[in-house]
Motif scaffolding. Structure first.
Motif, short mmCIF file in Angstrom:
data_model
loop_
_atom_site.label_atom_id
_atom_site.label_comp_id
_atom_site.label_asym_id
_atom_site.label_seq_id
_atom_site.Cartn_x
_atom_site.Cartn_y
_atom_site.Cartn_z
N PRO A 328 18.05 -16.14 -38.79
CA PRO A 328 19.03 -15.96 -37.72
C PRO A 328 18.47 -16.23 -36.33
O PRO A 328 19.14 -16.82 -35.48
CB PRO A 328 19.45 -14.49 -37.88
CG PRO A 328 19.16 -14.15 -39.31
CD PRO A 328 17.93 -14.94 -39.65
N ARG A 332 20.03 -19.20 -33.99
CA ARG A 332 20.60 -18.96 -32.67
C ARG A 332 19.90 -19.80 -31.60
O ARG A 332 20.53 -20.34 -30.70
CB ARG A 332 20.49 -17.47 -32.33
CG ARG A 332 21.46 -16.59 -33.11
CD ARG A 332 21.51 -15.17 -32.56
NE ARG A 332 22.47 -14.36 -33.29
CZ ARG A 332 22.15 -13.58 -34.31
NH1 ARG A 332 20.88 -13.49 -34.71
NH2 ARG A 332 23.08 -12.88 -34.93
N SER A 333 18.56 -19.88 -31.69
CA SER A 333 17.82 -20.67 -30.71
C SER A 333 18.19 -22.15 -30.79
O SER A 333 18.45 -22.80 -29.76
CB SER A 333 16.32 -20.50 -30.95
OG SER A 333 15.56 -21.33 -30.09
N ALA A 335 20.94 -23.49 -32.08
CA ALA A 335 22.34 -23.68 -31.69
C ALA A 335 22.47 -23.66 -30.17
O ALA A 335 23.22 -24.46 -29.59
CB ALA A 335 23.21 -22.59 -32.31
N GLY A 336 21.74 -22.77 -29.51
CA GLY A 336 21.78 -22.72 -28.05
C GLY A 336 21.22 -23.98 -27.42
O GLY A 336 21.78 -24.51 -26.44
N ALA A 346 27.30 -21.97 -26.37
CA ALA A 346 26.62 -21.71 -27.65
C ALA A 346 27.59 -21.04 -28.62
O ALA A 346 28.30 -20.11 -28.24
CB ALA A 346 25.41 -20.83 -27.43
N ASP A 348 29.07 -18.77 -31.85
CA ASP A 348 28.71 -17.48 -32.46
C ASP A 348 28.07 -17.71 -33.82
O ASP A 348 28.37 -18.69 -34.51
CB ASP A 348 29.96 -16.61 -32.63
CG ASP A 348 30.53 -16.17 -31.28
OD1 ASP A 348 29.75 -16.06 -30.33
OD2 ASP A 348 31.75 -15.98 -31.20
N LEU A 349 27.23 -16.79 -34.19
CA LEU A 349 26.60 -16.83 -35.52
C LEU A 349 27.08 -15.59 -36.26
O LEU A 349 26.52 -14.50 -36.13
CB LEU A 349 25.07 -16.83 -35.37
CG LEU A 349 24.25 -17.26 -36.59
CD1 LEU A 349 24.53 -18.72 -36.92
CD2 LEU A 349 22.77 -17.08 -36.31
#
Length: 467
Positions: A328, A332-333, A335-336, A346, A348-349
């Motif tokens: 995760p 997130r990194s 995707a951002g 960015a 949402d996860l």
């Protein structure tokens, strides 16, 4: 070189050009006391002849010489070896003479008689400027950007602790792990936390350099040393002087090149093509591989002595499936990063996406995770990470009647069952391939160089498995 401790490092090699013997000898004595290696010449012709045959870090020349003046020497040095700085000693303490020296290409000038401290400062400044230009040239051609390693899982924290401990020494480090696990990021972290952090960090891919160019790439060449050598070139060892040389995919180094690589690491010096004297370097070696080096040694593809020289501190880098807690954070990194690059917020996860990501085995590791996220966000911006396209997982064979009757007593833990299946597939691949590693890897659909990792993971000795 620092990896062996057998060679004393010098501050650099200075060519002193002075026609008066007693002055030349005095300068030589001062410089040697300050830790420099010194070569001597009495004329411009003698200096240029020596410069063409041997490596020099900086030239220190008198302004007045019998066959030409020091400015002529500056211009000739600029034409032959433009990266070599020249410091001029002059008895004319005027602004006009200083301007004339600097306009001709000299890096600095000093008044005679030279004060030892001022001389040391001028030479250090000249060599620091040369090192900076060398590093800038490398960085302009280097690919990739500086990214910090991401993760908080116990497995990843152990690796970071080992890297940080290794950074405190100058010992050679061998990073081992599958492709895409982040070995290069760890090598860069090791450099940044070491005492060499202010020096250059140079990455070389051992699989990307053809054998015929290997020696020139690693050790450099003199102009005219072979057809097409139109200018002097410094090799990667020289570029990495007083820094870190990262040998990526070291297992793919050509067998014919390995003896010279070993000698350079061992002795801390090498001969550039066209030079008659060796060049000494102070370089910390970090190597990485996803290959089974022990099998390559057995098959004669990799030298055992080179392996032992590189394998002083070995760090095993875990695959992404062995650090699922980090997925995760990484997702997130990534995707951002992708969203910022394409100018979108960015995504949402959510819990469902996290579950999908953690359930997948990621054979391509962190690199595959980043690619999957980028593909989803670029090709399907409206759906975000819901559009993740993951390769299908292998399906286990149907359970037998006996297995079905024991349904209530067996664990359904996904990772435990996947590990058992993985181990059984390795044993079956060994049986079908009759112990041939490459054939077993083909049957398993993996790179042959990753087979050793899977065997170590499950405590299997591939060569002694019963057929």
């Amino acid at each position: 070189m620092s990896t062996t401790g057998g060679v004393k490092s010098t501050r650099g090699r200075v060519l002193v050009v002075e026609d008066e013997a007693y002055v030349r000898e005095s300068l030589t004595e001062i410089l040697r006391d300050q830790g420099y290696e010194v070569a001597e010449a009495g004329t411009v012709a003698e200096a240029m002849s020596l410069l063409a045959r041997a490596p020099v870090d900086v030239v220190l020349t008198d302004f007045r010489l019998p066959d030409a003046d020091g400015l002529d020497l500056v211009r000739q040095v600029q034409a032959l070896s433009p990266d070599v700085p020249v410091v001029v000693l002059t008895g004319q303490g005027t602004i006009a003479s200083a301007v004339e020296c600097l306009k001709s290409g000299a890096s600095d000038y000093l008044l005679k008689p030279a004060d030892p401290e001022a001389l040391e400062v001028a030479l250090d400044r000249a060599m620091a400027g040369r090192a900076l230009r060398r590093e800038v040239q490398y960085l302009r051609t280097a690919a990739g950007r500086d990214v910090a390693p991401i993760g908080s899982s116990p497995a990843w924290r152990r690796v970071l602790e080992m890297v940080d401990a290794a950074a405190l020494t100058d010992s050679a480090v061998l990073l081992r792990g599958e492709s895409g696990t982040g070995k290069e990021l760890l090598a860069r972290r090791l450099h940044q936390k070491s005492r060499r952090a202010a020096g250059p960090y140079v990455r070389v891919n051992g699989a990307a350099i053809p054998l015929e160019m290997w020696e020139s790439e690693f050790f450099g060449h003199r102009r005219g040393s072979f057809t097409g050598a139109s200018a002097d070139r410094e090799g990667w060892f020289q570029v990495a002087h007083r820094g870190t040389l990262f040998l990526d995919e070291v297992g793919a180094m050509p067998a014919e090149a390995q003896p010279k690589l070993l000698r350079t690491i061992q002795d801390g010096e090498f001969h550039r093509l066209g030079d008659q004297q060796p060049t000494r370097v102070d370089v910390r070696i970090v190597a990485a591989t996803n290959a089974d080096l022990e099998a390559d040694i057995k098959d004669g593809r990799f030298r055992a002595d080179l392996y032992y020289r590189l394998n002083v501190l070995q760090i095993l880098v875990p695959p992404l499936r062995d650090r699922p807690e980090d997925i995760p954070l990484l997702a997130r990194s990534f995707a951002g990063d992708v969203a910022a690059r394409v100018g979108r917020p960015a995504p949402d996860l959510d819990a469902e996406t996290i579950a999908r990501l953690r359930a997948y085995s990621w054979p391509g590791n962190v690199r595959e995770l980043r690619s999957a996220i980028e593909r989803a966000l670029v090709l399907h911006p409206g759906r975000g990470l819901a559009a993740l396209d993951l390769a299908p997982e292998p399906v286990a064979p149907p359970a037998s009647a006996d297995a079905a009757s024991a349904e209530g007593s067996e664990t359904l833990a996904l990772r435990d069952n996947l590990n058992r299946l993985e181990r059984s597939l390795l044993v079956e691949a060994h049986r079908r391939a009759h112990g041939v590693r490459r054939e077993a890897a083909r049957l398993l659909g993996i790179d042959a160089r990753n087979l050793a990792y899977y065997c170590r993971k499950h405590g299997l000795d591939f060569d002694s498995l019963a057929e």
